[in-house]
Scaffold this motif. Structure first.
Motif, PDB file in Angstrom:
ATOM      1  N   ASP A  72       0.818  -1.212   0.000  1.00 39.45           N
ATOM      2  CA  ASP A  72       0.000   0.000   0.000  1.00 39.45           C
ATOM      3  C   ASP A  72       0.856   1.267   0.000  1.00 39.45           C
ATOM      4  O   ASP A  72       2.048   1.227  -0.311  1.00 39.45           O
ATOM      5  CB  ASP A  72      -0.989  -0.021   1.165  1.00 39.45           C
ATOM      6  N   ASP A  73       0.230   2.399   0.351  1.00 37.89           N
ATOM      7  CA  ASP A  73       0.941   3.672   0.249  1.00 37.89           C
ATOM      8  C   ASP A  73       1.371   4.216   1.602  1.00 37.89           C
ATOM      9  O   ASP A  73       1.676   5.400   1.732  1.00 37.89           O
ATOM     10  CB  ASP A  73       0.072   4.700  -0.489  1.00 37.89           C
ATOM     11  N   GLU A  74       1.378   3.346   2.620  1.00 40.70           N
ATOM     12  CA  GLU A  74       1.797   3.806   3.939  1.00 40.70           C
ATOM     13  C   GLU A  74       3.288   4.107   3.928  1.00 40.70           C
ATOM     14  O   GLU A  74       4.102   3.238   3.597  1.00 40.70           O
ATOM     15  CB  GLU A  74       1.490   2.728   4.990  1.00 40.70           C
ATOM     16  N   PRO A  75       3.696   5.312   4.300  1.00 43.92           N
ATOM     17  CA  PRO A  75       5.125   5.648   4.277  1.00 43.92           C
ATOM     18  C   PRO A  75       5.878   4.910   5.373  1.00 43.92           C
ATOM     19  O   PRO A  75       5.393   4.752   6.486  1.00 43.92           O
ATOM     20  CB  PRO A  75       5.133   7.159   4.528  1.00 43.92           C
ATOM     21  N   ASP A  76       7.055   4.435   5.042  1.00 44.31           N
ATOM     22  CA  ASP A  76       7.884   3.729   6.021  1.00 44.31           C
ATOM     23  C   ASP A  76       9.337   3.836   5.581  1.00 44.31           C
ATOM     24  O   ASP A  76       9.643   4.136   4.428  1.00 44.31           O
ATOM     25  CB  ASP A  76       7.455   2.264   6.137  1.00 44.31           C
ATOM     26  N   SER A  77      10.238   3.597   6.511  1.00 45.58           N
ATOM     27  CA  SER A  77      11.671   3.613   6.203  1.00 45.58           C
ATOM     28  C   SER A  77      12.394   2.808   7.261  1.00 45.58           C
ATOM     29  O   SER A  77      11.840   2.513   8.328  1.00 45.58           O
ATOM     30  CB  SER A  77      12.213   5.047   6.196  1.00 45.58           C
ATOM     31  N   VAL A  78      13.631   2.446   6.958  1.00 44.60           N
ATOM     32  CA  VAL A  78      14.450   1.726   7.931  1.00 44.60           C
ATOM     33  C   VAL A  78      14.566   2.546   9.212  1.00 44.60           C
ATOM     34  O   VAL A  78      14.407   2.028  10.327  1.00 44.60           O
ATOM     35  CB  VAL A  78      15.847   1.434   7.342  1.00 44.60           C
ATOM     36  N   TYR A  79      14.816   3.855   9.062  1.00 41.41           N
ATOM     37  CA  TYR A  79      14.998   4.689  10.244  1.00 41.41           C
ATOM     38  C   TYR A  79      13.707   4.801  11.049  1.00 41.41           C
ATOM     39  O   TYR A  79      13.731   4.790  12.287  1.00 41.41           O
ATOM     40  CB  TYR A  79      15.488   6.080   9.851  1.00 41.41           C
ATOM     41  N   ALA A  80      12.567   4.875  10.367  1.00 39.60           N
ATOM     42  CA  ALA A  80      11.282   4.962  11.074  1.00 39.60           C
ATOM     43  C   ALA A  80      11.035   3.710  11.905  1.00 39.60           C
ATOM     44  O   ALA A  80      10.568   3.779  13.047  1.00 39.60           O
ATOM     45  CB  ALA A  80      10.148   5.184  10.079  1.00 39.60           C
ATOM     46  N   MET A  81      11.338   2.554  11.321  1.00 43.00           N
ATOM     47  CA  MET A  81      11.159   1.310  12.069  1.00 43.00           C
ATOM     48  C   MET A  81      12.134   1.234  13.245  1.00 43.00           C
ATOM     49  O   MET A  81      11.756   0.831  14.355  1.00 43.00           O
ATOM     50  CB  MET A  81      11.351   0.107  11.146  1.00 43.00           C
ATOM     51  N   ALA A  82      13.368   1.631  13.022  1.00 42.72           N
ATOM     52  CA  ALA A  82      14.359   1.642  14.101  1.00 42.72           C
ATOM     53  C   ALA A  82      13.914   2.568  15.229  1.00 42.72           C
ATOM     54  O   ALA A  82      14.091   2.256  16.416  1.00 42.72           O
ATOM     55  CB  ALA A  82      15.719   2.069  13.571  1.00 42.72           C
ATOM     56  N   LYS A  83      13.328   3.686  14.859  1.00 40.46           N
ATOM     57  CA  LYS A  83      12.851   4.643  15.854  1.00 40.46           C
ATOM     58  C   LYS A  83      11.746   4.044  16.708  1.00 40.46           C
ATOM     59  O   LYS A  83      11.674   4.276  17.925  1.00 40.46           O
ATOM     60  CB  LYS A  83      12.360   5.913  15.144  1.00 40.46           C
ATOM     61  N   THR A  84      10.865   3.255  16.086  1.00 32.23           N
ATOM     62  CA  THR A  84       9.803   2.586  16.830  1.00 32.23           C
ATOM     63  C   THR A  84      10.390   1.590  17.822  1.00 32.23           C
ATOM     64  O   THR A  84       9.986   1.546  18.990  1.00 32.23           O
ATOM     65  CB  THR A  84       8.848   1.850  15.873  1.00 32.23           C
ATOM     66  N   LEU A  85      11.352   0.789  17.373  1.00 26.89           N
ATOM     67  CA  LEU A  85      11.984  -0.172  18.269  1.00 26.89           C
ATOM     68  C   LEU A  85      12.713   0.543  19.408  1.00 26.89           C
ATOM     69  O   LEU A  85      12.626   0.137  20.573  1.00 26.89           O
ATOM     70  CB  LEU A  85      12.969  -1.043  17.486  1.00 26.89           C
ATOM     71  N   PHE A  86      13.404   1.623  19.086  1.00 25.70           N
ATOM     72  CA  PHE A  86      14.156   2.400  20.071  1.00 25.70           C
ATOM     73  C   PHE A  86      13.232   3.029  21.105  1.00 25.70           C
ATOM     74  O   PHE A  86      13.570   3.125  22.290  1.00 25.70           O
ATOM     75  CB  PHE A  86      14.960   3.469  19.332  1.00 25.70           C
ATOM     76  N   SER A  87      12.048   3.443  20.661  1.00 25.66           N
ATOM     77  CA  SER A  87      11.117   4.137  21.560  1.00 25.66           C
ATOM     78  C   SER A  87      10.533   3.217  22.619  1.00 25.66           C
ATOM     79  O   SER A  87       9.912   3.688  23.574  1.00 25.66           O
ATOM     80  CB  SER A  87       9.977   4.771  20.750  1.00 25.66           C
ATOM     81  N   GLY A  88      10.737   1.900  22.480  1.00 27.09           N
ATOM     82  CA  GLY A  88      10.238   0.976  23.482  1.00 27.09           C
ATOM     83  C   GLY A  88      10.916   1.107  24.825  1.00 27.09           C
ATOM     84  O   GLY A  88      10.404   0.620  25.835  1.00 27.09           O
ATOM     85  N   GLY A  89      12.064   1.766  24.871  1.00 29.74           N
ATOM     86  CA  GLY A  89      12.758   2.007  26.131  1.00 29.74           C
ATOM     87  C   GLY A  89      13.817   0.975  26.445  1.00 29.74           C
ATOM     88  O   GLY A  89      13.621  -0.232  26.253  1.00 29.74           O
ATOM     89  N   SER A  90      14.982   1.442  26.905  1.00 29.77           N
ATOM     90  CA  SER A  90      16.117   0.589  27.284  1.00 29.77           C
ATOM     91  C   SER A  90      16.580  -0.297  26.133  1.00 29.77           C
ATOM     92  O   SER A  90      17.027  -1.426  26.339  1.00 29.77           O
ATOM     93  CB  SER A  90      15.753  -0.265  28.514  1.00 29.77           C
ATOM     94  N   VAL A  91      16.476   0.223  24.926  1.00 29.87           N
ATOM     95  CA  VAL A  91      16.954  -0.455  23.721  1.00 29.87           C
ATOM     96  C   VAL A  91      18.157   0.304  23.193  1.00 29.87           C
ATOM     97  O   VAL A  91      18.127   1.530  23.083  1.00 29.87           O
ATOM     98  CB  VAL A  91      15.854  -0.498  22.631  1.00 29.87           C
ATOM     99  N   ASP A  92      19.222  -0.413  22.853  1.00 30.25           N
ATOM    100  CA  ASP A  92      20.369   0.236  22.226  1.00 30.25           C
ATOM    101  C   ASP A  92      20.008   0.641  20.799  1.00 30.25           C
ATOM    102  O   ASP A  92      19.486  -0.165  20.018  1.00 30.25           O
ATOM    103  CB  ASP A  92      21.570  -0.707  22.206  1.00 30.25           C
ATOM    104  N   GLY A  93      20.314   1.892  20.453  1.00 26.75           N
ATOM    105  CA  GLY A  93      19.922   2.419  19.155  1.00 26.75           C
ATOM    106  C   GLY A  93      20.568   1.722  17.982  1.00 26.75           C
ATOM    107  O   GLY A  93      19.947   1.522  16.935  1.00 26.75           O
ATOM    108  N   ASP A  94      21.848   1.328  18.132  1.00 21.74           N
ATOM    109  CA  ASP A  94      22.509   0.644  17.020  1.00 21.74           C
ATOM    110  C   ASP A  94      21.871  -0.714  16.750  1.00 21.74           C
ATOM    111  O   ASP A  94      21.717  -1.130  15.597  1.00 21.74           O
ATOM    112  CB  ASP A  94      24.010   0.515  17.279  1.00 21.74           C
ATOM    113  N   THR A  95      21.454  -1.407  17.821  1.00 19.72           N
ATOM    114  CA  THR A  95      20.768  -2.686  17.649  1.00 19.72           C
ATOM    115  C   THR A  95      19.424  -2.492  16.949  1.00 19.72           C
ATOM    116  O   THR A  95      19.053  -3.275  16.061  1.00 19.72           O
ATOM    117  CB  THR A  95      20.553  -3.359  19.015  1.00 19.72           C
ATOM    118  N   ALA A  96      18.692  -1.440  17.350  1.00 25.40           N
ATOM    119  CA  ALA A  96      17.403  -1.164  16.719  1.00 25.40           C
ATOM    120  C   ALA A  96      17.565  -0.914  15.225  1.00 25.40           C
ATOM    121  O   ALA A  96      16.772  -1.401  14.411  1.00 25.40           O
ATOM    122  CB  ALA A  96      16.741   0.042  17.395  1.00 25.40           C
ATOM    123  N   LEU A  97      18.601  -0.154  14.859  1.00 24.92           N
ATOM    124  CA  LEU A  97      18.826   0.145  13.439  1.00 24.92           C
ATOM    125  C   LEU A  97      19.185  -1.127  12.662  1.00 24.92           C
ATOM    126  O   LEU A  97      18.714  -1.337  11.536  1.00 24.92           O
ATOM    127  CB  LEU A  97      19.931   1.191  13.302  1.00 24.92           C
TER     128      LEU A  97
END
Length: 657
Positions: A72-97
Motif C-alpha cells: 500500500d501507500d503507507e510511508p515507512d523507512s528503515v529509520y522509522a522502524m528503528a525509531k519505533t523499536l528504540f522508543s520501546g525504552g532501554s533499547v540500544d539504538g545501534d541494535t534497533a537500526l
C-alpha cells in the motif's frame, strides 16, 4: 532412597568444529543456514530435543512477524522502524537500526524458503497493526508462524546441506579462557537409560539459541519441554541485560497457549469457581464501572494482551489481569474463559447487544464478519484456525471452557550482546529470545524478526572474523580437566545424596516460589527473602536433593541451572527497584498501601516509571556466587546520512562487515 549410583555408567565423546550452534528453533537453524551459505561449513548443531522449544511449539491467534512495510501507500523507512523499536525504552539504538535494516532480507529469505506469508494479487505482502506500533508492519501466516519458520529452515539445513547434528544433549558447561576472555568450547550431557555421556565440544565459536528461561516460573505459557539454559552462561561470566523485562499475559493452562487477539476480540465470558468447582460467578463486574466498560476492556485485551501497569487505572484493560490475580492468587479460585456463552452483562432481549460496544470494537467485528450471537460463532467466523488449533489438541471450544491464568510468555531481557550479537565473552553469540536486546515495550512480532536478524548477524561476523580452527585436541583436553572434575563431583554428590526432595518435585516448589514474588506483581520484601533462600538452596543443592531414577541425573543439572538463573534474575529485579525503578513494561512493583480488591472506582494507583529510565540499560553479572548490577546509558540511535560511493567502497574493502 533407590541406590542407583553404582549402576550408572559414564563415558566421554569428543567433537570439534569451528562453530557450535546450540538449539533447534528458528534462530538456531537460521544461524547454521546462514553460516553454511556464507561459506563456513564446519558447523555442529547440538540440541536437547529436536522437537522441543518455543519456536516449534507455541504461537497465538495469529502469530505475528514484524518487519518493514511492504504494501500500500503507507510511508515507512528503515529509520522509522528503528525509531519505533528504540522508543520501546532501554533499547540500544545501534541494535534497533540493525534489526530494522535487516528485516526485509530476513523476511524475504523465509518467503523464498516457502513460509506462506500472505500477499495480494499484485504481490504485496500486506500487514496489520500490532501492539506498541502505529503502522501496519505486522504480518502472519496463522497461529503457527514460528513453527512454519522452524520447519522450513530445518529443511534447508538438513535437506540441502550436510551439517552435523546431535540430538538429546544438554549443554551444562561453557568453557572460557579467562586470560583472553574467550570461549573455547562446551560440555554437554547425553543420557540413554543408565549410560551418561559427557560430550566434549572443542570449538572456536558458540551460537547460543536456547530460548527464554521458561523454567523459572510455574505459571508459564512456554512449552513444558522447554526450561531454558541461562545458568551455564551466567556461570561462564556472560552478562545479563535488562533481566527485569518480561511479558505476562492471559493463557490457557492445560494446553499452554496465549489467549490474545481474536480470542479476546470475540468477547468471551469470564467466570471463576471455588476450589471445589462450585460458586460459579462472573467476577469481572467487581472491577468495572459498567457492563459496557467491561465488554470493551475484554475486546481491547486482543490488542493490549500483555499485562501493562499503565492500563490499570479505572476501566483499563489490564484491570482484567488484576481481577484474575485477586481471584486466583488471593482468593484461591479457579478462573475460566467460556466461548459457548456471552457474559450476562452483554445480553438484552436474549441476544448479544453490539450497541454496548464502542465504535472501535463494533467496526472491527463488523469488518471481520463477526457479528454472530455467541463468542464461539464469532471466533469461527473471524479466525477459524484459532478454533481449529484447540480442536487439534482435543479441546472443543464449543463444548468446554478454558482454565486460564496470567503466565510468563516472553523475556524481553536476557544475555548481553552487541549489534553483531556477540556477548561480553568473545566468540559467544546469544541469539533469539536468550538475547536481551528487546527493551521494555516491543512491537508484537519483533521477537521473530530479532531472532532472524540476530542469527544472521552472528553468522556474518563469524564468517568475516572468526573462521579459524579450534585449539589442538590435546590442549583442549588438558584445559578442561578441572571442569570435568567439577561436573563429576556434582554427579558423585547428588548420586550419593539422601536428601528429602526429588530434584523434579523440588523444582516445582521453587518455581511456585518465584511466581509468588517475581512475576507480574512484584513484592520487594518477598523477593529479598526469596533471594536469601535461593542462595542457601544453591549451597546445599546436592545434599538436600536426591534422584530416584536414572534420568533424574540430567534433571538435577536442569534444576541447578534454573536455581542459578533465578538467583541472577531475582537480584536484578531487586537492584532495579532499589535503584529507584518503578512499575513499567509488564510488571507492577507492589506498594504496601495497594488494595487489589478495591479497584472499581479508582483503579490501581501504581507508581509508574513513565519513561524516566528509558535511557538506562541494566547489566547484571554473576561472579563467585554473588550477583552484581550496574546501569549504563543506552547507545543512541545512529542517524546516518548515506552516500553511495562511500558505502560502496567501505563494503568492498570489508570495513562494514
Amino acid at each position: 532412597m533407590i541406590q542407583i549410583d553404582n549402576k550408572i555408567k559414564f563415558q566421554t565423546e569428543y567433537r570439534e568444529c569451528n562453530t557450535l550452534v546450540v538449539g533447534s528453533g528458528s534462530a538456531a537453524y537460521n544461524a547454521a543456514d546462514w553460516l553454511y551459505t556464507l561459506g563456513q561449513h564446519d558447523i555442529q548443531i547440538v540440541t536437547e530435543g529436536q522437537k522441543m522449544g518455543t519456536s516449534r511449539n507455541t504461537g497465538s491467534d495469529k502469530q505475528t512477524y514484524y518487519k518493514l512495510s511492504l504494501a500500500d501507500d503507507e510511508p515507512d523507512s528503515v529509520y522509522a522502524m528503528a525509531k519505533t523499536l528504540f522508543s520501546g525504552g532501554s533499547v540500544d539504538g545501534d541494535t534497533a537500526l540493525v534489526e530494522a535494516a535487516n528485516s526485509i532480507k530476513s523476511f524475504m529469505k523465509l518467503v523464498n524458503l516457502g513460509v506462506p506469508f500472505p500477499k495480494d494479487q499484485y504481490g504485496q505482502y500486506v500487514g496489520y497493526r500490532t501492539d506498541h506500533d502505529e503502522t501496519q508492519r505486522a504480518t502472519s501466516c496463522g497461529p503457527l508462524t514460528s513453527k512454519l519458520m522452524t520447519e522450513k529452515l530445518e529443511s534447508s539445513v538438513f535437506g540441502r546441506k550436510n551439517i552435523k547434528f546431535m540430538d538429546h544433549v544438554r549443554i551444562v558447561k561453557i568453557l572460557v579462557d579467562e586470560e583472553i576472555n574467550s570461549i573455547f568450547g562446551a560440555i554437554g550431557i547425553k543420557q540413554v537409560e543408565n549410560v551418561v555421556t559427557w560430550v566434549q565440544f572443542n570449538c572456536t565459536n558458540i551460537i547460543y539459541a536456547t530460548g527464554g528461561p521458561s523454567g523459572l516460573y510455574r505459571r508459564s505459557v512456554y512449552p513444558v519441554t522447554q526450561t531454558g539454559a541461562h545458568g551455564p552462561a551466567f556461570l561462564a561470566g556472560v552478562h545479563g541485560k535488562n533481566l527485569t523485562e518480561w511479558q505476562y499475559g492471559i493463557a490457557s493452562t492445560e494446553f499452554r497457549w496465549n489467549l490474545s487477539g481474536s480470542y479476546q476480540q470475540v468477547i468471551p465470558k469470564y467466570y471463576s469457581v471455588d476450589k471445589d468447582g462450585n460458586d460459579k460467578r462472573e467476577f469481572l463486574m467487581d472491577y468495572f464501572s459498567t457492563g459496557k466498560d467491561m465488554l470493551n476492556a475484554i475486546f481491547l485485551k486482543g490488542y493490549q494482551w500483555p499485562f501493562d501497569p499503565r492500563k490499570i487505572d479505572t476501566n483499563g484493560s489490564s484491570i482484567i489481569d488484576i481481577a484474575i490475580y485477586v481471584e486466583e492468587i488471593l482468593k484461591k479460585r479457579k478462573v475460566f474463559i467460556d466461548y459457548r456463552e456471552n457474559s450476562r452483562y452483554a445480553i438484552k432481549d436474549n441476544s448479544f447487544q453490539f450497541t454496548f460496544l464502542n465504535n472501535t470494537a463494533f467496526e472491527y467485528l463488523e469488518n471481520s464478519n463477526a457479528l454472530q450471537d455467541t463468542p464461539i460463532e464469532r471466533l469461527k467466523s473471524m479466525n477459524y484456525p484459532a478454533y481449529e488449533l484447540y480442536a487439534s489438541h482435543g479441546i472443543d471450544l464449543e463444548k468446554m471452557p478454558l482454565n486460564i491464568s496470567i503466565c510468563a510468555q516472553h523475556n524481553n531481557g536476557g544475555l548481553e550482546a552487541n549489534n553483531w550479537w556477540e556477548s561480553n565473552i568473545k566468540h559467544f553469540f546469544p541469539v533469539g529470545e536468550v538475547c536481551g536486546n528487546f527493551g521494555v515495550y516491543r512491537p508484537g512480532g519483533s521477537a521473530l524478526n530479532a531472532n532472524q536478524v540476530g542469527s544472521l548477524r552472528a553468522a556474518e561476523y563469524i564468517n568475516s572474523h572468526y573462521c579459524v580452527a579450534p585449539i589442538l585436541k590435546e590442549n583442549f583436553l588438558f584445559k578442561i580437566k578441572s571442569d570435568m572434575d567439577e561436573l563429576e563431583n556434582f554427579c558423585d554428590e547428588i548420586l550419593k545424596s539422601e536428601g528429602s526432595m526429588n530434584v523434579k518435585r523440588y523444582r516445582e516448589n521453587f518455581q511456585k516460589r518465584f511466581d509468588e514474588c517475581g512475576a507480574y506483581i512484584r513484592d520487594i520484601r518477598s523477593m529479598k527473602k526469596t533471594y536469601l533462600r535461593i542462595e542457601n538452596d544453591i549451597k546445599k543443592f546436592t545434599h538436600e536433593n536426591r534422584i530416584d531414577k536414572f534420568t533424574d541425573l540430567k534433571q538435577a543439572f536442569i534444576s541447578f541451572d534454573l536455581l542459578i538463573s533465578e538467583l541472577v534474575y531475582l537480584k536484578a529485579f531487586i537492584d532495579y527497584a532499589e535503584d529507584g525503578g518503578k512499575s513499567r513494561g509488564s510488571y507492577l512493583i507492589k506498594e504496601e498501601q495497594m488494595n487489589f480488591d478495591q479497584v472499581k472506582r479508582y483503579g490501581i494507583k501504581a507508581k509508574l516509571d513513565n519513561g524516566k529510565r528509558d535511557n538506562l540499560i541494566q547489566i547484571t553479572s554473576f561472579k563467585d556466587g554473588k550477583v552484581y548490577s550496574d546501569f549504563r546509558e543506552r547507545h543512541t540511535l545512529p542517524h546516518t546520512k548515506s552516500w553511495f560511493e562511500e558505502i560502496y567502497n567501505n563494503y568492498r574493502n570489508g570495513s562494514s562487515h
